[in-house]
Motif scaffolding. Structure first.
Motif, PDB file in Angstrom:
ATOM      1  N   GLN A 217       0.830  -1.203   0.000  1.00 43.06           N
ATOM      2  CA  GLN A 217       0.000   0.000   0.000  1.00 43.06           C
ATOM      3  C   GLN A 217       0.864   1.252   0.000  1.00 43.06           C
ATOM      4  O   GLN A 217       0.566   2.229  -0.680  1.00 43.06           O
ATOM      5  CB  GLN A 217      -0.944   0.006   1.210  1.00 43.06           C
ATOM      6  CG  GLN A 217      -2.032  -1.029   1.021  1.00 43.06           C
ATOM      7  CD  GLN A 217      -3.202  -0.830   1.961  1.00 43.06           C
ATOM      8  OE1 GLN A 217      -3.226   0.102   2.751  1.00 43.06           O
ATOM      9  NE2 GLN A 217      -4.163  -1.720   1.880  1.00 43.06           N
ATOM     10  N   PHE A 218       1.948   1.211   0.778  1.00 35.12           N
ATOM     11  CA  PHE A 218       2.843   2.369   0.811  1.00 35.12           C
ATOM     12  C   PHE A 218       3.463   2.602  -0.566  1.00 35.12           C
ATOM     13  O   PHE A 218       3.521   3.733  -1.063  1.00 35.12           O
ATOM     14  CB  PHE A 218       3.941   2.144   1.862  1.00 35.12           C
ATOM     15  CG  PHE A 218       4.926   3.280   1.933  1.00 35.12           C
ATOM     16  CD1 PHE A 218       4.593   4.448   2.594  1.00 35.12           C
ATOM     17  CD2 PHE A 218       6.152   3.191   1.311  1.00 35.12           C
ATOM     18  CE1 PHE A 218       5.487   5.511   2.643  1.00 35.12           C
ATOM     19  CE2 PHE A 218       7.050   4.251   1.351  1.00 35.12           C
ATOM     20  CZ  PHE A 218       6.708   5.406   2.014  1.00 35.12           C
ATOM     21  N   GLU A 219       3.910   1.527  -1.184  1.00 39.93           N
ATOM     22  CA  GLU A 219       4.579   1.674  -2.485  1.00 39.93           C
ATOM     23  C   GLU A 219       3.588   2.084  -3.564  1.00 39.93           C
ATOM     24  O   GLU A 219       3.941   2.746  -4.540  1.00 39.93           O
ATOM     25  CB  GLU A 219       5.315   0.375  -2.843  1.00 39.93           C
ATOM     26  CG  GLU A 219       6.506   0.165  -1.900  1.00 39.93           C
ATOM     27  CD  GLU A 219       7.277  -1.117  -2.126  1.00 39.93           C
ATOM     28  OE1 GLU A 219       6.837  -1.935  -2.955  1.00 39.93           O
ATOM     29  OE2 GLU A 219       8.326  -1.296  -1.462  1.00 39.93           O
ATOM     30  N   TRP A 220       2.329   1.722  -3.352  1.00 43.18           N
ATOM     31  CA  TRP A 220       1.271   2.156  -4.287  1.00 43.18           C
ATOM     32  C   TRP A 220       1.017   3.666  -4.136  1.00 43.18           C
ATOM     33  O   TRP A 220       0.874   4.396  -5.118  1.00 43.18           O
ATOM     34  CB  TRP A 220       0.005   1.354  -3.989  1.00 43.18           C
ATOM     35  CG  TRP A 220      -1.250   1.943  -4.532  1.00 43.18           C
ATOM     36  CD1 TRP A 220      -1.696   1.876  -5.818  1.00 43.18           C
ATOM     37  CD2 TRP A 220      -2.229   2.696  -3.808  1.00 43.18           C
ATOM     38  NE1 TRP A 220      -2.882   2.537  -5.941  1.00 43.18           N
ATOM     39  CE2 TRP A 220      -3.232   3.053  -4.724  1.00 43.18           C
ATOM     40  CE3 TRP A 220      -2.346   3.097  -2.476  1.00 43.18           C
ATOM     41  CZ2 TRP A 220      -4.344   3.802  -4.347  1.00 43.18           C
ATOM     42  CZ3 TRP A 220      -3.446   3.838  -2.103  1.00 43.18           C
ATOM     43  CH2 TRP A 220      -4.431   4.179  -3.030  1.00 43.18           C
ATOM     44  N   LEU A 270      -5.893   6.071  -9.723  1.00 44.03           N
ATOM     45  CA  LEU A 270      -5.008   5.334  -8.821  1.00 44.03           C
ATOM     46  C   LEU A 270      -5.792   4.296  -8.014  1.00 44.03           C
ATOM     47  O   LEU A 270      -5.346   3.175  -7.811  1.00 44.03           O
ATOM     48  CB  LEU A 270      -4.311   6.341  -7.886  1.00 44.03           C
ATOM     49  CG  LEU A 270      -3.180   5.801  -7.031  1.00 44.03           C
ATOM     50  CD1 LEU A 270      -2.016   5.338  -7.913  1.00 44.03           C
ATOM     51  CD2 LEU A 270      -2.673   6.878  -6.074  1.00 44.03           C
ATOM     52  N   LEU A 271      -6.997   4.690  -7.566  1.00 39.68           N
ATOM     53  CA  LEU A 271      -7.767   3.817  -6.685  1.00 39.68           C
ATOM     54  C   LEU A 271      -8.058   2.457  -7.316  1.00 39.68           C
ATOM     55  O   LEU A 271      -8.092   1.435  -6.633  1.00 39.68           O
ATOM     56  CB  LEU A 271      -9.080   4.498  -6.288  1.00 39.68           C
ATOM     57  CG  LEU A 271      -8.957   5.505  -5.143  1.00 39.68           C
ATOM     58  CD1 LEU A 271     -10.297   6.184  -4.894  1.00 39.68           C
ATOM     59  CD2 LEU A 271      -8.464   4.816  -3.865  1.00 39.68           C
ATOM     60  N   THR A 272      -8.226   2.423  -8.634  1.00 38.28           N
ATOM     61  CA  THR A 272      -8.538   1.147  -9.288  1.00 38.28           C
ATOM     62  C   THR A 272      -7.357   0.178  -9.202  1.00 38.28           C
ATOM     63  O   THR A 272      -7.529  -1.023  -9.381  1.00 38.28           O
ATOM     64  CB  THR A 272      -8.886   1.358 -10.773  1.00 38.28           C
ATOM     65  OG1 THR A 272      -7.735   1.940 -11.408  1.00 38.28           O
ATOM     66  CG2 THR A 272     -10.078   2.289 -10.942  1.00 38.28           C
ATOM     67  N   THR A 273      -6.165   0.707  -8.904  1.00 38.79           N
ATOM     68  CA  THR A 273      -4.982  -0.162  -8.826  1.00 38.79           C
ATOM     69  C   THR A 273      -4.567  -0.448  -7.383  1.00 38.79           C
ATOM     70  O   THR A 273      -3.532  -1.050  -7.145  1.00 38.79           O
ATOM     71  CB  THR A 273      -3.779   0.493  -9.542  1.00 38.79           C
ATOM     72  OG1 THR A 273      -3.409   1.671  -8.812  1.00 38.79           O
ATOM     73  CG2 THR A 273      -4.094   0.857 -10.975  1.00 38.79           C
ATOM     74  N   MET A 274      -5.373  -0.011  -6.432  1.00 39.37           N
ATOM     75  CA  MET A 274      -4.976  -0.131  -5.028  1.00 39.37           C
ATOM     76  C   MET A 274      -4.848  -1.599  -4.606  1.00 39.37           C
ATOM     77  O   MET A 274      -5.773  -2.380  -4.794  1.00 39.37           O
ATOM     78  CB  MET A 274      -6.011   0.550  -4.134  1.00 39.37           C
ATOM     79  CG  MET A 274      -5.669   0.488  -2.666  1.00 39.37           C
ATOM     80  SD  MET A 274      -6.909   1.370  -1.707  1.00 39.37           S
ATOM     81  CE  MET A 274      -6.342   1.076  -0.062  1.00 39.37           C
ATOM     82  N   PRO A 275      -3.686  -1.971  -4.026  1.00 45.03           N
ATOM     83  CA  PRO A 275      -3.546  -3.355  -3.558  1.00 45.03           C
ATOM     84  C   PRO A 275      -4.435  -3.607  -2.346  1.00 45.03           C
ATOM     85  O   PRO A 275      -4.618  -2.717  -1.522  1.00 45.03           O
ATOM     86  CB  PRO A 275      -2.064  -3.469  -3.188  1.00 45.03           C
ATOM     87  CG  PRO A 275      -1.572  -2.083  -3.073  1.00 45.03           C
ATOM     88  CD  PRO A 275      -2.508  -1.165  -3.777  1.00 45.03           C
ATOM     89  N   ARG A 276      -5.010  -4.772  -2.245  1.00 40.95           N
ATOM     90  CA  ARG A 276      -5.868  -5.132  -1.117  1.00 40.95           C
ATOM     91  C   ARG A 276      -5.129  -6.105  -0.209  1.00 40.95           C
ATOM     92  O   ARG A 276      -4.409  -6.969  -0.698  1.00 40.95           O
ATOM     93  CB  ARG A 276      -7.164  -5.806  -1.600  1.00 40.95           C
ATOM     94  CG  ARG A 276      -7.974  -4.924  -2.516  1.00 40.95           C
ATOM     95  CD  ARG A 276      -8.734  -3.881  -1.718  1.00 40.95           C
ATOM     96  NE  ARG A 276      -9.235  -2.828  -2.625  1.00 40.95           N
ATOM     97  CZ  ARG A 276      -9.694  -1.667  -2.212  1.00 40.95           C
ATOM     98  NH1 ARG A 276      -9.699  -1.366  -0.938  1.00 40.95           N
ATOM     99  NH2 ARG A 276     -10.134  -0.759  -3.063  1.00 40.95           N
TER     100      ARG A 276
END
Ligand code: NAD
Length: 277
Positions: A217-220, A270-276
């Motif tokens: 998440q940080f790297e995203w 960006l949100l569409t690529t957010m890691p879960r």
């Protein structure tokens, strides 16, 4: 000739994470080192790793006696000190005020401020004559939490805000002979930052947040897309602790991989690529 040749540096809170990475980097840069750490096991591993060349002191930054003993050992071994790097800290578990029992707010603030703020102030007081004699440097550790919300709960963020103010005031009081600055990191890989006993979180660590998920998440989020290791912070601390720094005092340098330097325009994409997690 390396950056810290002829420098003698004390690093407080050097048993793991950031302080340990700084110690390793400073040694490569030629510094003679004293390391103060309060955790028994970490003191042992420091002695194993660094050997007799480095003064390893088992002590607590909240204790005047421990700091004065550390000072005596430094004077006995090196006769002088050119910089102090403050790297200790504890976290507050990121618990929201609403979720903190009212009868624990007081002890939580006391516990976190004792290490994160008073520990730095007391250290500065004990070592300022040695630093003054060498026209030295004091480098403290702040956090992104002093610049924006959501880097911790109220105790941690307020304590880091206080570190930023401490730098402002100390740099003013100690000029022109001692330069005082801080680094404000964001993420640090391999941190063992522990929680507060006031919330029964003394055995939990910031790194218990699932490490991979947090790193992803940080790297995203961060434009530089990288979670730095403790050693990677070393060169910035080394410059601030060195005689090469003839240009800065009173500054808290935000080392955040660019994470605070973004507005909202591209957030939708960006949100569409957010890691879960
Ligand atoms: N981990 C992060 O993501 C992060 C982000 C921003 C800022 N920071 C700051 O960086 C600094 C280092 O944190 P870290 O992540 O390397 O944690 P860490 O727990 O790995 O290192 C801190 C060290 O300080 C020692 N320490 C704690 N209290 C002490 C005391 N009273 N006396 C002496 N030593 C003591 C600990 O035992 C530990 O070895 C802290 O000030 C922290 O607030 C950390």
């Amino acid at each position: 000739m390396t950056l810290l040749d002829d420098h003698v540096v004390l690093i407080t809170g050097s048993g793991s994470g950031l302080g340990l990475g700084i110690a390793r980097h400073f040694q490569q840069e030629g510094a003679q080192l004293a390391l103060l750490e309060y955790d028994d096991d970490k003191v042992r591993t420091l002695r194993d790793e660094f050997g007799d060349d480095v003064v390893v002191v088992h002590g607590d930054v909240r204790s005047l006696d421990d700091l004065e003993r550390c000072r005596d050992e430094i004077v006995a071994r090196f006769g002088r000190l050119t910089a102090v790097v403050g790297a200790q800290g504890i976290w507050d578990g990121n618990v929201r005020l609403r979720d903190i029992p009212a009868d624990r707010v007081d002890s939580l603030l006391d516990e976190v401020f004792a290490v994160n703020v008073k520990g730095y102030a007391l250290t500065a007081r004990v070592f300022l004559d040695l630093l003054d004699a060498e026209q030295g440097a004091l480098v403290l550790t702040c956090s992104q939490a002093a610049f924006a919300a959501d880097g911790g709960g109220i105790a941690y963020t307020a304590s880091k805000g206080a570190v930023r103010s401490l730098v402002n005031q100390l740099s003013f009081e100690l000029a022109p002979r001692i330069r005082v600055n801080a680094v404000a990191p964001t993420g640090i890989a391999n941190s063992q930052l522990r929680g507060p006993a006031a919330l029964d979180l003394q055995d939990s660590k910031q790194s218990d947040i699932p490490a991979d998920a947090f790193r992803q998440q940080f790297e995203w989020l961060a434009p530089m897309q990288h979670m730095p290791s403790p050693e990677e912070y070393g060169p910035l601390y080394a410059f601030l602790a060195s005689r090469q720094n003839t240009i800065m005092t009173g500054q808290t340098v935000l080392a955040d991989q660019g994470s605070l330097n973004r507005a909202l325009i591209s957030m939708g994409d960006l949100l569409t690529t957010m890691p879960r997690a």
